[in-house]
Motif scaffolding. Structure first.
Motif: not given
Length: 115
Positions: A27, A30, A33, A49, A70, A77, A94, A96
């Motif tokens: 992640i 990303m 998230t 977020s 996270r 997360v 959730c 991403l």
């Protein structure tokens, strides 16, 4: 990337829950998230977020009660939810986003807050 959400359940008003969203891949890259919530008759709404640069954003209704975080080492997360209210009831998803065209959703976890 597959996402597995967990941590939902039934809790009394004023209680706490911590949601987790475990990703099958990294992640770290990303760009966003987040956690969304859906209640019957309403559109899915953004709850919290977290962007790659560390900026967090919260819905006004949860500001000061929810915290998104996270753990990139665990590819997970979290959403810590405190002082829960009956209106927080819903299915939490959730989400991403890797880039402008690639994003992933978890399967949802039910949160029910009784009054």
């Amino acid at each position: 990337v597959q996402l597995q959400a967990s941590g939902g359940g039934l809790v009394q008003a004023g209680g706490s829950l911590r949601l987790s969203c475990a990703a099958s891949g990294s992640i770290f890259s990303m760009i966003v998230t987040g956690w969304y919530r859906q209640t019957p008759g309403k559109q899915r709404e953004l709850v919290a977020s977290f962007t790659k640069d560390g900026t967090t954003n919260y819905a006004e209704s949860v500001q000061g009660r929810f915290t998104i975080s996270r753990d990139t080492a665990k590819n997970t997360v979290y959403l810590q939810m405190n002082s829960l209210k009956p209106e927080d009831t819903g299915i939490y998803y959730c989400h991403l986003r890797r880039n402008a065209v690639s994003a992933y959703w978890g399967q949802g976890t039910q949160v029910t807050v009784s009054s």
